[in-house]
Design a protein around this motif. Structure first.
Motif, PDB file in Angstrom:
ATOM      1  N   SER A 182      68.081  88.415  43.096  1.00  0.00           N
ATOM      2  CA  SER A 182      68.541  87.166  42.526  1.00  0.00           C
ATOM      3  C   SER A 182      69.022  87.142  41.296  1.00  0.00           C
ATOM      4  CB  SER A 182      67.457  85.771  43.003  1.00  0.00           C
ATOM      5  OG  SER A 182      66.474  86.091  42.129  1.00  0.00           O
ATOM      6  N   THR A 183      70.043  86.479  40.794  1.00  0.00           N
ATOM      7  CA  THR A 183      70.759  86.374  39.741  1.00  0.00           C
ATOM      8  C   THR A 183      70.734  85.045  38.988  1.00  0.00           C
ATOM      9  OG1 THR A 183      72.970  86.097  40.654  1.00  0.00           O
ATOM     10  CG2 THR A 183      72.334  88.306  40.406  1.00  0.00           C
ATOM     11  N   THR A 184      71.187  84.831  37.938  1.00  0.00           N
ATOM     12  CA  THR A 184      71.166  83.443  37.263  1.00  0.00           C
ATOM     13  C   THR A 184      72.486  82.633  37.858  1.00  0.00           C
ATOM     14  OG1 THR A 184      71.709  82.381  35.269  1.00  0.00           O
ATOM     15  CG2 THR A 184      72.918  84.608  35.635  1.00  0.00           C
ATOM     16  N   ASN A 185      72.316  81.390  38.167  1.00  0.00           N
ATOM     17  CA  ASN A 185      73.212  80.570  38.834  1.00  0.00           C
ATOM     18  C   ASN A 185      74.152  79.855  37.528  1.00  0.00           C
ATOM     19  OD1 ASN A 185      71.497  78.757  37.870  1.00  0.00           O
ATOM     20  ND2 ASN A 185      70.971  77.996  39.869  1.00  0.00           N
ATOM     21  N   THR A 186      74.109  80.167  36.442  1.00  0.00           N
ATOM     22  CA  THR A 186      74.818  79.761  35.301  1.00  0.00           C
ATOM     23  C   THR A 186      76.333  80.005  35.886  1.00  0.00           C
ATOM     24  OG1 THR A 186      73.196  79.960  33.756  1.00  0.00           O
ATOM     25  CG2 THR A 186      75.445  79.503  32.837  1.00  0.00           C
ATOM     26  N   ILE A 187      77.272  79.003  35.354  1.00  0.00           N
ATOM     27  CA  ILE A 187      78.668  78.882  35.661  1.00  0.00           C
ATOM     28  C   ILE A 187      79.326  79.570  34.471  1.00  0.00           C
ATOM     29  CG2 ILE A 187      80.522  77.677  36.291  1.00  0.00           C
ATOM     30  CD1 ILE A 187      78.433  77.712  38.519  1.00  0.00           C
ATOM     31  N   PRO A 188      80.018  80.787  34.385  1.00  0.00           N
ATOM     32  CA  PRO A 188      80.660  80.964  33.294  1.00  0.00           C
ATOM     33  C   PRO A 188      81.542  79.908  32.857  1.00  0.00           C
ATOM     34  CG  PRO A 188      80.505  82.768  35.062  1.00  0.00           C
ATOM     35  CD  PRO A 188      80.006  81.425  35.660  1.00  0.00           C
ATOM     36  N   SER A 189      81.801  80.004  31.431  1.00  0.00           N
ATOM     37  CA  SER A 189      82.673  78.782  31.098  1.00  0.00           C
ATOM     38  C   SER A 189      84.326  78.826  31.436  1.00  0.00           C
ATOM     39  CB  SER A 189      82.656  78.713  29.448  1.00  0.00           C
ATOM     40  OG  SER A 189      83.109  80.095  28.810  1.00  0.00           O
ATOM     41  N   PHE A 190      84.604  80.006  31.597  1.00  0.00           N
ATOM     42  CA  PHE A 190      86.149  80.207  31.813  1.00  0.00           C
ATOM     43  C   PHE A 190      86.300  79.847  33.380  1.00  0.00           C
ATOM     44  CE2 PHE A 190      84.233  84.136  33.601  1.00  0.00           C
ATOM     45  CZ  PHE A 190      84.813  84.309  34.826  1.00  0.00           C
ATOM     46  N   LEU A 191      85.456  79.765  34.197  1.00  0.00           N
ATOM     47  CA  LEU A 191      85.584  79.324  35.608  1.00  0.00           C
ATOM     48  C   LEU A 191      85.451  77.740  35.736  1.00  0.00           C
ATOM     49  CD1 LEU A 191      83.531  81.346  38.201  1.00  0.00           C
ATOM     50  CD2 LEU A 191      86.126  81.141  37.750  1.00  0.00           C
ATOM     51  N   GLU A 192      85.081  76.923  34.673  1.00  0.00           N
ATOM     52  CA  GLU A 192      85.105  75.574  35.037  1.00  0.00           C
ATOM     53  C   GLU A 192      86.258  74.926  35.418  1.00  0.00           C
ATOM     54  OE1 GLU A 192      83.231  74.075  31.198  1.00  0.00           O
ATOM     55  OE2 GLU A 192      81.264  75.245  31.759  1.00  0.00           O
ATOM     56  N   LYS A 193      87.345  75.174  34.858  1.00  0.00           N
ATOM     57  CA  LYS A 193      88.577  74.585  35.036  1.00  0.00           C
ATOM     58  C   LYS A 193      89.081  74.686  36.456  1.00  0.00           C
ATOM     59  CE  LYS A 193      93.470  74.094  33.649  1.00  0.00           C
ATOM     60  NZ  LYS A 193      94.576  74.574  32.601  1.00  0.00           N
ATOM     61  N   ARG A 194      88.789  75.949  36.938  1.00  0.00           N
ATOM     62  CA  ARG A 194      89.107  76.309  38.369  1.00  0.00           C
ATOM     63  C   ARG A 194      88.403  75.738  39.199  1.00  0.00           C
ATOM     64  NH1 ARG A 194      92.898  76.929  41.868  1.00  0.00           N
ATOM     65  NH2 ARG A 194      92.689  78.551  43.468  1.00  0.00           N
ATOM     66  N   LEU A 195      87.063  75.615  39.066  1.00  0.00           N
ATOM     67  CA  LEU A 195      85.977  74.963  39.832  1.00  0.00           C
ATOM     68  C   LEU A 195      86.516  73.548  40.038  1.00  0.00           C
ATOM     69  CD1 LEU A 195      82.714  76.592  39.226  1.00  0.00           C
ATOM     70  CD2 LEU A 195      84.464  77.262  40.992  1.00  0.00           C
ATOM     71  N   GLY A 196      86.829  72.965  38.743  1.00  0.00           N
ATOM     72  CA  GLY A 196      87.216  71.584  39.016  1.00  0.00           C
ATOM     73  C   GLY A 196      88.520  71.190  39.973  1.00  0.00           C
ATOM     74  N   GLU A 197      89.368  72.251  39.932  1.00  0.00           N
ATOM     75  CA  GLU A 197      90.569  72.061  40.748  1.00  0.00           C
ATOM     76  C   GLU A 197      90.445  72.233  42.259  1.00  0.00           C
ATOM     77  OE1 GLU A 197      93.973  74.005  37.762  1.00  0.00           O
ATOM     78  OE2 GLU A 197      93.238  75.519  39.348  1.00  0.00           O
ATOM     79  N   LEU A 198      89.232  72.730  42.458  1.00  0.00           N
ATOM     80  CA  LEU A 198      88.690  73.228  43.907  1.00  0.00           C
ATOM     81  C   LEU A 198      87.574  72.129  44.417  1.00  0.00           C
ATOM     82  CD1 LEU A 198      88.015  77.113  43.772  1.00  0.00           C
ATOM     83  CD2 LEU A 198      89.957  76.066  44.919  1.00  0.00           C
ATOM     84  N   GLU A 199      87.410  71.111  43.613  1.00  0.00           N
ATOM     85  CA  GLU A 199      86.730  70.015  43.834  1.00  0.00           C
ATOM     86  C   GLU A 199      86.922  69.278  45.179  1.00  0.00           C
ATOM     87  OE1 GLU A 199      83.131  68.110  43.154  1.00  0.00           O
ATOM     88  OE2 GLU A 199      84.167  69.557  41.656  1.00  0.00           O
ATOM     89  N   ASN A 200      87.999  69.185  45.377  1.00  0.00           N
ATOM     90  CA  ASN A 200      88.443  68.439  46.895  1.00  0.00           C
ATOM     91  C   ASN A 200      88.929  69.233  47.878  1.00  0.00           C
ATOM     92  OD1 ASN A 200      87.718  65.881  45.705  1.00  0.00           O
ATOM     93  ND2 ASN A 200      89.691  65.866  44.331  1.00  0.00           N
ATOM     94  N   GLU A 201      88.978  70.806  47.811  1.00  0.00           N
ATOM     95  CA  GLU A 201      89.399  71.664  48.493  1.00  0.00           C
ATOM     96  C   GLU A 201      88.479  72.198  49.624  1.00  0.00           C
ATOM     97  OE1 GLU A 201      92.567  72.340  48.853  1.00  0.00           O
ATOM     98  OE2 GLU A 201      93.244  71.159  47.091  1.00  0.00           O
ATOM     99  N   THR A 202      88.641  72.746  50.552  1.00  0.00           N
ATOM    100  CA  THR A 202      87.686  73.345  51.547  1.00  0.00           C
ATOM    101  C   THR A 202      87.421  74.746  50.898  1.00  0.00           C
ATOM    102  OG1 THR A 202      88.624  72.188  53.404  1.00  0.00           O
ATOM    103  CG2 THR A 202      87.383  74.172  53.793  1.00  0.00           C
TER     104      THR A 202
END
Length: 466
Positions: free
Chosen positions: A68-88
């Protein structure tokens, strides 16, 4: 949490992975038998390819594995994950599934998106089918993945379901330095149609981190799948990907790959055209700089009559980067009336860049069409001179020639895929961060691609007013 470096991987670590996930006995046996094969195989199976490969760049003393690994979100991904918020979508960080976004409507229609661990419990027959189709004796890293996968994604598109919007599958290595071995499986049932977009990222690190993937795609009769892989990992990372795609009667797959990141990318890709009328179209774009190395092997296996295969690989190489393209068309005894094309082409932007291409044909029947080609060349100085005489700088002239080099390939892609790849090439040229955030700058690329010259429209207009 069991942790080990790759060079010291042993049966105890394999058992720890199974135990941590409460896997059934058949899967434990499968892992153990695959691991015994892994130890006995060389890095490169073919003596022909052995002297060219850079697979040894992955240092097993530096690649750390964990259950198992840490589940911390790398900061550079936060914007992209926000864009996928309403996507499948399904988001994987290290060995953890961070998020699955699947609407109730699509759930009710039978679409399944889950972790591989949940799929082993809930879709065991399909998982068994996928695992049994993978022969660990084919390749050392296939055996490694079958033995030691510690994560993965499962997607099942049910019969007759046609998806209007893409399924986004995003994987990022964790920021604790641990590597990931991922077993990913996609099933498309009869008459289904879907688009899958795979994005690969990694955090910036000074240690060598690896994303090792085995991706099995299975298309039933008349299924249609478009897959885009965009690899945007940090240049300290390593990416080994083994893909197998099985196609039944009249099934069709279009796979577009844009490989831009890592110090070493090794892709082994196999298409098995098992049913009459099956069709595969594989388009690969590589842009290397610094000391990057890309090792690509693409095989198209025609098992049944009237099947079609097309592989086009194009590399753009700067500085001391390298590419190796190994392609093979195999047309079996029962595959008459098949049509296949294989091409590997590279353009070298600096004198220290290097490219090798080894295309091949194995044809065991008559009444087929099959051809292959390869070319490696530097930019024509006369073309540079001509463009500079039209007021372009040397760099602008190079970019224009590269755009022309990719143009025939990009016409086969959707405007969205063309925009992504054009944006990533521009980002890499300017040494910007590699990402496909849909910000205003990327929107401009999409707008250009939507209004781009449409060859088919002109042909239709010609016949209309003839």
């Amino acid at each position: 949490m069991s942790q080990e470096i790759l060079s010291k991987l042993n049966a105890n670590h394999i058992s720890d992975i199974s135990s941590s996930r409460n896997e059934p006995e058949w899967l434990k046996d499968y892992r153990n038998s695959s691991f015994s094969v892994y130890d006995s195989l060389p890095i490169e199976m073919s003596p022909l390819y052995n002297k060219y490969t850079d697979a040894k760049k992955m240092d097993p003393e530096k690649v750390s594995l964990s259950t198992s690994t840490t589940n911390t979100i790398p900061s550079f991904l936060e914007k992209r994950l926000g864009e996928l918020e309403n996507e499948t979508c399904i988001i994987q960080i290290g060995t953890n599934i961070h998020k699955i976004n699947l609407s109730d409507d699509l759930k009710s229609k039978g679409l399944v998106i889950s972790s591989i661990s949940d799929a082993i419990k809930n879709n065991s027959e399909l998982i068994k089918q996928a695992l049994e189709s993978s022969n660990s004796k084919d390749d050392k890293f296939t055996a490694l993945n079958n033995a030691a996968f510690n994560s993965g994604v499962f997607i099942h598109v049910p019969k007759n379901l046609v998806l209007d919007k893409p399924i986004h599958f995003l994987s990022c290595l964790s920021d604790d330095g641990m590597s990931t071995i991922s077993r990913n499986i996609i099933f498309a049932d009869e008459n289904s149609k879907a688009v899958v977009v795979q994005e690969l990222y990694s955090p910036k690190t000074t240690t060598q981190q690896a994303y090792l993937e085995l991706l099995h795609t299975n298309l039933a009769s008349n299924a249609h799948l478009d897959v885009t892989t965009l690899q945007m990992m940090d240049q300290h990372a390593v990416n080994f990907s083994t893909r197998r795609t099985d196609l039944a009667q009249d099934a069709k797959i279009n796979w577009y790959s844009g490989l831009f990141g890592t110090m070493l990318s090794r892709y082994k890709i196999d298409y098995f055209l098992n049913g009459t009328g099956a069709s595969s179209n594989d388009s690969e774009v590589i842009f290397g700089n610094n000391d990057q190395s890309f090792d690509i092997q693409t095989n198209v296996n025609h098992e049944s009559p009237s099947t079609e295969g097309r592989v086009v690989e194009k590399s753009i190489l700067r500085n001391k980067s390298k590419s190796l393209f190994k392609g093979m068309i195999r047309i079996k005894e029962n595959a008459s009336k098949s049509n296949s094309f294989l091409s590997g082409r590279s353009i070298l932007l600096d004198k220290d860049a290097k490219s090798d291409a080894i295309p091949g044909l194995e044809i065991f029947t008559n009444d087929v069409k099959a051809t292959h080609s390869a070319s490696v060349a530097q930019i024509d100085e006369e073309q540079i001179f001509y463009l500079k005489s039209r007021c372009l700088s040397h760099e602008e002239a190079e970019r224009t020639i590269v755009e022309g080099f990719l143009e025939p390939l990009s016409r086969k892609m959707s405007f969205q895929v063309r925009a992504w790849i054009a944006y990533l090439i521009e980002s890499k040229w300017d040494n910007r961060e590699l990402t496909i955030n849909t910000d205003e700058e990327l929107a401009k690329f999409v707008e250009v691609e939507e209004t781009r010259y449409n060859e088919d429209a002109e042909i239709e207009q010609h016949y209309k007013y003839r």
